[in-house]
Write a protein that holds these residues in place. Structure first.
Motif, PDB file in Angstrom:
ATOM      1  N   ARG A   1       1.008  -1.207  -0.002  1.00 37.94           N
ATOM      2  CA  ARG A   1      -0.056   0.197   0.058  1.00 37.94           C
ATOM      3  C   ARG A   1       0.796   1.309   0.085  1.00 37.94           C
ATOM      4  O   ARG A   1       0.404   2.332  -0.725  1.00 37.94           O
ATOM      5  CB  ARG A   1      -0.955  -0.150   1.284  1.00 37.94           C
ATOM      6  N   GLY A   2       2.032   1.204   0.543  1.00 35.63           N
ATOM      7  CA  GLY A   2       2.786   2.455   0.927  1.00 35.63           C
ATOM      8  C   GLY A   2       3.697   2.776  -0.192  1.00 35.63           C
ATOM      9  O   GLY A   2       3.753   4.097  -0.507  1.00 35.63           O
ATOM     10  N   TYR A   3       4.398   1.719  -0.801  1.00 39.36           N
ATOM     11  CA  TYR A   3       5.411   2.176  -2.052  1.00 39.36           C
ATOM     12  C   TYR A   3       4.580   2.790  -3.044  1.00 39.36           C
ATOM     13  O   TYR A   3       5.300   3.845  -3.578  1.00 39.36           O
ATOM     14  CB  TYR A   3       6.271   1.079  -2.471  1.00 39.36           C
ATOM     15  N   PRO A   4       3.499   2.366  -3.505  1.00 38.96           N
ATOM     16  CA  PRO A   4       2.793   3.197  -4.838  1.00 38.96           C
ATOM     17  C   PRO A   4       2.582   4.462  -4.176  1.00 38.96           C
ATOM     18  O   PRO A   4       2.471   5.382  -5.253  1.00 38.96           O
ATOM     19  CB  PRO A   4       1.688   2.509  -4.983  1.00 38.96           C
ATOM     20  N   VAL A   5       2.159   5.050  -3.068  1.00 41.44           N
ATOM     21  CA  VAL A   5       1.885   6.381  -2.590  1.00 41.44           C
ATOM     22  C   VAL A   5       3.301   7.018  -2.723  1.00 41.44           C
ATOM     23  O   VAL A   5       3.118   8.137  -3.262  1.00 41.44           O
ATOM     24  CB  VAL A   5       1.253   6.222  -1.170  1.00 41.44           C
ATOM     25  N   ALA A   6       4.258   6.383  -2.173  1.00 37.87           N
ATOM     26  CA  ALA A   6       5.642   7.094  -2.351  1.00 37.87           C
ATOM     27  C   ALA A   6       5.992   7.461  -3.625  1.00 37.87           C
ATOM     28  O   ALA A   6       6.442   8.519  -4.181  1.00 37.87           O
ATOM     29  CB  ALA A   6       6.755   6.218  -1.444  1.00 37.87           C
ATOM     30  N   GLN A   7       5.800   6.474  -4.505  1.00 38.17           N
ATOM     31  CA  GLN A   7       6.267   6.486  -6.021  1.00 38.17           C
ATOM     32  C   GLN A   7       5.053   7.645  -6.763  1.00 38.17           C
ATOM     33  O   GLN A   7       5.730   8.604  -7.130  1.00 38.17           O
ATOM     34  CB  GLN A   7       5.708   5.226  -6.695  1.00 38.17           C
ATOM     35  N   TRP A   8       3.931   7.861  -6.455  1.00 35.92           N
ATOM     36  CA  TRP A   8       3.116   8.675  -6.902  1.00 35.92           C
ATOM     37  C   TRP A   8       3.513  10.145  -6.321  1.00 35.92           C
ATOM     38  O   TRP A   8       3.667  10.988  -7.148  1.00 35.92           O
ATOM     39  CB  TRP A   8       1.614   8.460  -6.199  1.00 35.92           C
ATOM     40  N   LEU A   9       3.816  10.279  -4.977  1.00 38.40           N
ATOM     41  CA  LEU A   9       4.384  11.627  -4.435  1.00 38.40           C
ATOM     42  C   LEU A   9       5.467  11.914  -5.045  1.00 38.40           C
ATOM     43  O   LEU A   9       5.921  13.288  -5.313  1.00 38.40           O
ATOM     44  CB  LEU A   9       4.551  11.375  -3.000  1.00 38.40           C
ATOM     45  N   SER A  10       6.316  11.046  -5.473  1.00 39.39           N
ATOM     46  CA  SER A  10       7.682  11.355  -6.209  1.00 39.39           C
ATOM     47  C   SER A  10       7.492  11.885  -7.538  1.00 39.39           C
ATOM     48  O   SER A  10       8.659  12.578  -8.177  1.00 39.39           O
ATOM     49  CB  SER A  10       8.854  10.408  -6.113  1.00 39.39           C
ATOM     50  N   GLU A  11       6.277  11.895  -8.149  1.00 46.96           N
ATOM     51  CA  GLU A  11       6.031  12.305  -9.381  1.00 46.96           C
ATOM     52  C   GLU A  11       5.304  13.696  -9.572  1.00 46.96           C
ATOM     53  O   GLU A  11       5.139  14.425 -10.493  1.00 46.96           O
ATOM     54  CB  GLU A  11       5.247  11.237 -10.275  1.00 46.96           C
ATOM     55  N   GLN A  12       5.104  14.087  -8.312  1.00 44.10           N
ATOM     56  CA  GLN A  12       4.584  15.829  -8.425  1.00 44.10           C
ATOM     57  C   GLN A  12       5.336  16.682  -8.241  1.00 44.10           C
ATOM     58  O   GLN A  12       6.079  16.838  -6.999  1.00 44.10           O
ATOM     59  CB  GLN A  12       3.368  15.551  -7.045  1.00 44.10           C
ATOM     60  N   GLU A  13       5.745  17.365  -9.335  1.00 49.30           N
ATOM     61  CA  GLU A  13       6.530  18.415  -9.158  1.00 49.30           C
ATOM     62  C   GLU A  13       5.948  19.805  -9.056  1.00 49.30           C
ATOM     63  O   GLU A  13       6.549  20.530  -8.874  1.00 49.30           O
ATOM     64  CB  GLU A  13       7.595  18.454 -10.200  1.00 49.30           C
ATOM     65  N   SER A  14       4.491  19.864  -9.212  1.00 47.10           N
ATOM     66  CA  SER A  14       4.138  21.191  -8.955  1.00 47.10           C
ATOM     67  C   SER A  14       3.921  21.639  -7.642  1.00 47.10           C
ATOM     68  O   SER A  14       3.191  20.868  -6.886  1.00 47.10           O
ATOM     69  CB  SER A  14       2.739  21.000  -9.964  1.00 47.10           C
ATOM     70  N   ALA A  15       4.327  22.684  -7.232  1.00 42.87           N
ATOM     71  CA  ALA A  15       4.198  23.248  -5.849  1.00 42.87           C
ATOM     72  C   ALA A  15       2.648  23.349  -5.784  1.00 42.87           C
ATOM     73  O   ALA A  15       2.287  23.280  -4.354  1.00 42.87           O
ATOM     74  CB  ALA A  15       5.008  24.336  -5.737  1.00 42.87           C
ATOM     75  N   LYS A  16       2.045  23.869  -6.564  1.00 48.15           N
ATOM     76  CA  LYS A  16       0.555  24.243  -6.599  1.00 48.15           C
ATOM     77  C   LYS A  16      -0.423  22.883  -6.058  1.00 48.15           C
ATOM     78  O   LYS A  16      -1.086  23.139  -5.362  1.00 48.15           O
ATOM     79  CB  LYS A  16       0.060  24.846  -7.769  1.00 48.15           C
ATOM     80  N   PHE A  17       0.350  21.683  -6.898  1.00 50.50           N
ATOM     81  CA  PHE A  17      -0.507  20.523  -6.588  1.00 50.50           C
ATOM     82  C   PHE A  17      -0.163  20.214  -4.931  1.00 50.50           C
ATOM     83  O   PHE A  17      -1.399  20.000  -4.549  1.00 50.50           O
ATOM     84  CB  PHE A  17       0.247  19.550  -7.452  1.00 50.50           C
ATOM     85  N   TRP A  18       0.978  20.558  -4.750  1.00 51.10           N
ATOM     86  CA  TRP A  18       0.937  20.136  -3.120  1.00 51.10           C
ATOM     87  C   TRP A  18       0.325  20.819  -2.327  1.00 51.10           C
ATOM     88  O   TRP A  18      -0.322  20.372  -1.354  1.00 51.10           O
ATOM     89  CB  TRP A  18       2.411  20.231  -2.917  1.00 51.10           C
ATOM     90  N   ILE A  19       0.130  22.116  -2.520  1.00 53.69           N
ATOM     91  CA  ILE A  19      -0.553  23.214  -1.764  1.00 53.69           C
ATOM     92  C   ILE A  19      -2.050  22.629  -1.708  1.00 53.69           C
ATOM     93  O   ILE A  19      -2.785  22.800  -0.759  1.00 53.69           O
ATOM     94  CB  ILE A  19      -0.155  24.705  -2.179  1.00 53.69           C
ATOM     95  N   GLU A  20      -2.398  22.677  -3.176  1.00 51.85           N
ATOM     96  CA  GLU A  20      -3.982  22.388  -3.050  1.00 51.85           C
ATOM     97  C   GLU A  20      -4.425  21.145  -2.408  1.00 51.85           C
ATOM     98  O   GLU A  20      -5.534  21.084  -1.955  1.00 51.85           O
ATOM     99  CB  GLU A  20      -4.413  22.370  -4.740  1.00 51.85           C
ATOM    100  N   HIS A  21      -3.786  19.995  -2.594  1.00 51.42           N
ATOM    101  CA  HIS A  21      -4.255  18.717  -2.136  1.00 51.42           C
ATOM    102  C   HIS A  21      -3.690  18.229  -1.099  1.00 51.42           C
ATOM    103  O   HIS A  21      -4.300  17.269  -0.410  1.00 51.42           O
ATOM    104  CB  HIS A  21      -3.962  17.823  -3.325  1.00 51.42           C
ATOM    105  N   LEU A  22      -2.558  18.811  -0.747  1.00 50.42           N
ATOM    106  CA  LEU A  22      -1.830  18.085   0.564  1.00 50.42           C
ATOM    107  C   LEU A  22      -1.810  18.658   1.826  1.00 50.42           C
ATOM    108  O   LEU A  22      -1.094  18.440   2.609  1.00 50.42           O
ATOM    109  CB  LEU A  22      -0.462  17.316   0.074  1.00 50.42           C
ATOM    110  N   LYS A  23      -2.141  20.182   1.557  1.00 52.48           N
ATOM    111  CA  LYS A  23      -2.061  20.892   2.948  1.00 52.48           C
ATOM    112  C   LYS A  23      -2.537  20.616   3.958  1.00 52.48           C
ATOM    113  O   LYS A  23      -2.191  20.875   5.116  1.00 52.48           O
ATOM    114  CB  LYS A  23      -2.069  22.450   2.696  1.00 52.48           C
ATOM    115  N   ASN A  24      -3.827  19.866   3.856  1.00 54.38           N
ATOM    116  CA  ASN A  24      -4.444  19.516   5.178  1.00 54.38           C
ATOM    117  C   ASN A  24      -4.311  17.965   5.669  1.00 54.38           C
ATOM    118  O   ASN A  24      -5.073  17.511   6.612  1.00 54.38           O
ATOM    119  CB  ASN A  24      -6.080  19.709   4.923  1.00 54.38           C
TER     120      ASN A  24
END
Ligand code: ZN
Length: 379
Positions: free
Chosen positions: A341-364
């Motif tokens: 369950r965990g490594y696919p999430v880590a892989q997915w996160l490592s593909e997100q290079e947009s700062a805006k994406f992180w702020i919009e979807h992961l700030k909470n």
């Protein structure tokens, strides 16, 4: 009292020898001088100045100061009109100017010449030019004076106003416009006419008003109008003042520009400092991120991309990424979270290079449960 007016209002002006005479006289205050004058002339109320033209009695008795008196029963528009002093003095000045002008070689002079619906007070004709002199004793607006000037200019290129008082609006307008204005003085006792100039001096914003002048013989009539050493001095003072004011406003502008440049430099330095701080924070978060490779197997992402966005977004997103990736790493390293369950999430996160994406979807996102939920929804 048969005269009907108080001594203060006594008529002390007349013209000599005939009603249409242009020679004004002011009763001398000195009784002996008055009596001498009386033996030599007759005295009339001036028709040219709007009076009745009757012969006046020159009262030179021992009680009242010498004065002229209309005969009983005479009706006269000029007597008691309040403008007697103005009119007789105006005439006296005109005469003095004419006498001065015609004494100049090659000059002639006319008074009250009709020009374009108006009448100039004094029109001087020189060898090859004409000049108009306006004697102003009563109130007159700046607009009216300018209007009359432009009409007289159709005849005489030079039109000079000679103001008797500094309280005349036209005088103030001329002073405000060019910093100097011509003045005229008349003294009945000495029968003396003087021309001067009021001018602005000093280098303060509020001008200092000065006046210089002298006898008519100090002055010349030129194609440009009246001229004298007095006027040249006044014009120089005005030019010096304007130069001083100009230099001061230049200094002030330079100082303001310098201050604005200082402010811009300070603001730029503050922006550079903020950027440097952002960069240092981001580097700190990236170092943290690199540290998370310890204790996990080779499915853990080898590389985290450089975040894209504005410096402010990048700093914010780098902090979020360090935090979120931090607790995901902790769960995997300790085998609290299933690796599948965990490594696919880590892989997915490592593909997100947009700062805006992180702020919009992961700030909470507060923990790994929140993270798995976002991954299910977004991943
Ligand atoms: Zn009269």
């Amino acid at each position: 009292m048969s005269s009907g007016f108080s001594p203060a209002e006594r008529d002390i002006y007349a013209v000599l020898d005939s009603a249409d005479s242009d020679v004004p006289v002011c009763a001398p205050a000195d009784r002996n001088a008055a009596r001498r004058l009386k033996t030599a002339h007759t005295f009339h109320c001036s028709t040219a100045l709007g009076g009745c033209g009757t012969e006046l009695t020159f009262a030179t008795g021992d009680i009242n100061i010498p004065h002229f008196r209309h005969r009983a029963g005479v009706r006269c528009a000029l007597m008691g009109s309040g403008s007697i002093t103005d009119r007789y003095t105006h005439l006296a000045i005109q005469n003095a100017l004419r006498d001065w002008i015609i004494a100049m070689p090659g000059f002639t002079c006319q008074l009250e010449v009709s020009v374009e619906d108006g009448r100039t007070d004094v029109l001087a004709t020189g060898p090859d030019f004409e000049a108009a002199l306006e004697v102003q004793r009563s109130q007159l607006s700046g607009t009216a004076a300018r209007d009359r000037t432009s009409r007289y200019r159709t005849r005489a290129p030079a039109v000079d106003w000679l103001f008797e008082s500094t309280s005349i609006d036209a005088f103030k307008a001329e002073m405000a416009e060019r910093g100097w204005s011509l003045r005229v003085w008349w003294g009945w006792a000495k029968q003396e006419c003087r021309i001067g100039v009021s001018y602005q001096s000093g280098d303060e914003t509020e001008p200092e008003e000065r006046a210089i002048g002298g006898a008519l013989d100090d002055w010349l009539l030129t194609p440009g109008g009246l001229d004298s050493e007095h006027l040249r001095k006044a014009k120089q003072a005005v030019a010096d003042r304007q130069e001083a004011l100009r230099r001061r406003s230049e200094d002030e502008a330079a100082e303001a520009a310098e201050q604005a440049a200082d402010k811009r430099a300070r603001e730029a330095a503050a922006r550079r400092a903020a950027l440097a701080e952002d960069l240092a924070r981001v580097r700190h978060y990236e170092a943290q991120l690199q540290g998370y490779s310890v204790g996990v197997d080779n499915r853990w992402p080898a590389k985290w991309p450089v975040l894209q966005g504005t410096p402010k977004q990048v700093r914010w997103a780098a902090g979020l990424r360090a935090k979120v990736v931090g607790f995901l790493h902790e769960e995997l390293a300790n085998n609290w979270l299933n690796a599948e369950r965990g490594y696919p999430v880590a892989q997915w996160l490592s593909e997100q290079e947009s700062a805006k994406f992180w702020i919009e979807h992961l700030k909470n996102v507060r923990d790994v449960i929140d993270l798995l939920r976002v991954h299910e929804y977004r991943g």
